[in-house]
Design a protein around this motif. Structure first.
Motif, PDB file in Angstrom:
ATOM      1  N   SER A  16      27.986 -86.303  -1.552  1.00  0.00           N
ATOM      2  CA  SER A  16      28.881 -85.333  -0.934  1.00  0.00           C
ATOM      3  C   SER A  16      28.576 -83.922  -1.411  1.00  0.00           C
TER       4      SER A  16
ATOM      5  N   GLN B 135      25.750 -82.639  -2.796  1.00  0.00           N
ATOM      6  CA  GLN B 135      24.446 -82.102  -2.424  1.00  0.00           C
ATOM      7  C   GLN B 135      24.293 -81.901  -0.920  1.00  0.00           C
ATOM      8  N   PHE B 136      24.872 -82.789  -0.139  1.00  0.00           N
ATOM      9  CA  PHE B 136      24.822 -82.562   1.307  1.00  0.00           C
ATOM     10  C   PHE B 136      25.743 -81.409   1.692  1.00  0.00           C
TER      11      PHE B 136
ATOM     12  N   ALA C 260      23.684 -78.468   1.175  1.00  0.00           N
ATOM     13  CA  ALA C 260      22.741 -78.289   2.284  1.00  0.00           C
ATOM     14  C   ALA C 260      23.429 -77.625   3.478  1.00  0.00           C
ATOM     15  N   VAL C 261      24.672 -78.030   3.764  1.00  0.00           N
ATOM     16  CA  VAL C 261      25.434 -77.380   4.833  1.00  0.00           C
ATOM     17  C   VAL C 261      25.677 -75.913   4.492  1.00  0.00           C
TER      18      VAL C 261
ATOM     19  N   LEU D 158      22.780 -73.856   5.456  1.00  0.00           N
ATOM     20  CA  LEU D 158      22.776 -73.603   6.901  1.00  0.00           C
ATOM     21  C   LEU D 158      23.761 -72.498   7.282  1.00  0.00           C
TER      22      LEU D 158
ATOM     23  N   ALA E 102      18.719 -84.354   0.299  1.00  0.00           N
ATOM     24  CA  ALA E 102      19.542 -83.563   1.223  1.00  0.00           C
ATOM     25  C   ALA E 102      18.730 -82.419   1.818  1.00  0.00           C
TER      26      ALA E 102
ATOM     27  N   LEU F 162      16.351 -84.001   4.471  1.00  0.00           N
ATOM     28  CA  LEU F 162      16.985 -84.541   5.674  1.00  0.00           C
ATOM     29  C   LEU F 162      17.682 -83.473   6.513  1.00  0.00           C
ATOM     30  N   ILE F 163      18.297 -82.486   5.870  1.00  0.00           N
ATOM     31  CA  ILE F 163      19.089 -81.501   6.607  1.00  0.00           C
ATOM     32  C   ILE F 163      18.353 -80.185   6.791  1.00  0.00           C
ATOM     33  N   LEU F 164      17.599 -79.772   5.765  1.00  0.00           N
ATOM     34  CA  LEU F 164      16.960 -78.455   5.800  1.00  0.00           C
ATOM     35  C   LEU F 164      15.465 -78.521   6.057  1.00  0.00           C
ATOM     36  N   ASP F 165      14.921 -79.736   6.200  1.00  0.00           N
ATOM     37  CA  ASP F 165      13.493 -79.915   6.443  1.00  0.00           C
ATOM     38  C   ASP F 165      12.648 -79.322   5.319  1.00  0.00           C
TER      39      ASP F 165
END
Length: 325
Positions: A56, A58-59, A62-63, A66, A284, A287-290
């Motif tokens: 939770s 670390q993701f 990542a959000v 963004l 994270a 998967l989310i930020l490439d």
């Protein structure tokens, strides 16, 4: 860990466990000691809670990355801390009376450390990959553990972590962006400070009252910086919504999960699990930020994780004889 959770105070300062998380510790002082599990499922449940909390956090970070193009790194910090403070105030309803000047001084220092840690970490995450930022940040708690223990074996762990850092920088931090790396190291230093004052706050305030008040201090610290950078952008509904999501993912939810886990999990075991933060952050980021990892980066993160786990385990072995007395 970013403003990352505060599992910091779960381990006594004299043991200074290597990796607390950043963000929910003061509440743990009154938690019941870990109960002996009655089944394998019961034994795995608190571990699952800790891992879920790490995911939770670390993701959520990542959000936050963004969201930075909309509100800037400082604006995201302000949104996260402000929303988290409001939620914790509503849940904890801390008492403002009956505290000494020393109590307020401690919670003020805790809040400033929390605000500084989050501000520096998000500045780092805005410039370097998330996995690298968390790896460098975790050196702060690791250094605190090594210094506090004063055991020769921990110099081995320190050397292992240093080897990981050298690998991560590829021989020089220009590959990572030296400013971003410096911010991450600064966040690590603030994380170590956060751990010390988290434990002190937990001893002075009941339940999670100290954490709630410290979050208010951190939010007030970050507010002028966020307004200067983002201004009216902070009030855009979509930005507010994403900021609230970051606060819930990175603060409120992991605090709750960690508190539940620590009631059934020994603090040293918890700290070892927290050592996995850089790996979770790297996942994270991918998967989310490439943000792809090279083989060298993965090895560097593994070295720092291994050093953190080793430092915690050596601290645990040292503490056992004292527990028998």
């Amino acid at each position: 860990m970013n403003d990352q959770r505060s599992a910091a105070g779960v381990v006594a300062v004299d043991q200074a466990a290597a990796v607390a998380v950043p963000e929910a510790a003061p509440a743990l002082g009154d938690a019941a000691g870990p109960a002996r599990p009655k089944s394998r499922g019961a034994a795995l449940a608190p571990v699952a809670l800790v891992v879920a909390g790490g995911l939770s956090v670390q993701f959520g970070s990542a959000v936050a990355v963004l969201l930075m193009p909309r509100a800037g790194a400082l604006g995201v910090v302000t949104l996260r801390l402000a929303v988290a403070a409001l939620v914790m105030l509503a849940v904890c309803r801390p008492k403002l009376r009956g505290h000494s000047r020393a109590d307020w001084g401690t919670v003020l220092a805790f809040g400033l450390a929390m605000g500084g840690m989050n501000t520096l970490f998000y500045q780092a995450a805005d410039r370097i990959p998330l996995g690298a930022a968390v790896t460098l940040e975790v050196l702060g708690p690791l250094a605190l553990s090594v210094i506090a223990s004063r055991r020769p074996i921990n110099m081995v762990w320190a050397g292992l972590a240093l080897g990981g850092v050298v690998l991560l920088g590829g021989g020089g931090f220009d590959r990572l962006d030296p400013v971003g790396a410096a911010y991450a190291l600064g966040a690590g230093a603030m994380w170590a400070t956060y751990i010390v004052f988290s434990a002190r706050t937990g001893r002075r305030f009941p339940q999670a009252d100290g954490l709630a008040l410290a979050l208010v201090v951190a939010a007030l610290f970050s507010l002028p910086l966020g307004i200067m950078e983002a201004g009216s952008k902070l009030l855009v509904p979509s930005t507010l919504g994403l900021g609230a999501a970051v606060a819930l993912l990175s603060s409120v939810l992991p605090y709750t999960l960690e508190l539940m886990a620590l009631r059934r999990l020994p603090a040293p075991t918890f700290a070892i699990l927290m050592s996995l933060e850089p790996a979770i952050a790297a996942a994270a980021g991918f998967l989310i930020l490439d943000q792809a990892l090279t083989t060298t980066d993965a090895l560097a993160i593994a070295l720092v994780i291994g050093a953190s786990m080793g430092a915690v385990r050596s601290q645990t072995r040292r503490a056992k004889p004292r527990e028998r007395v």
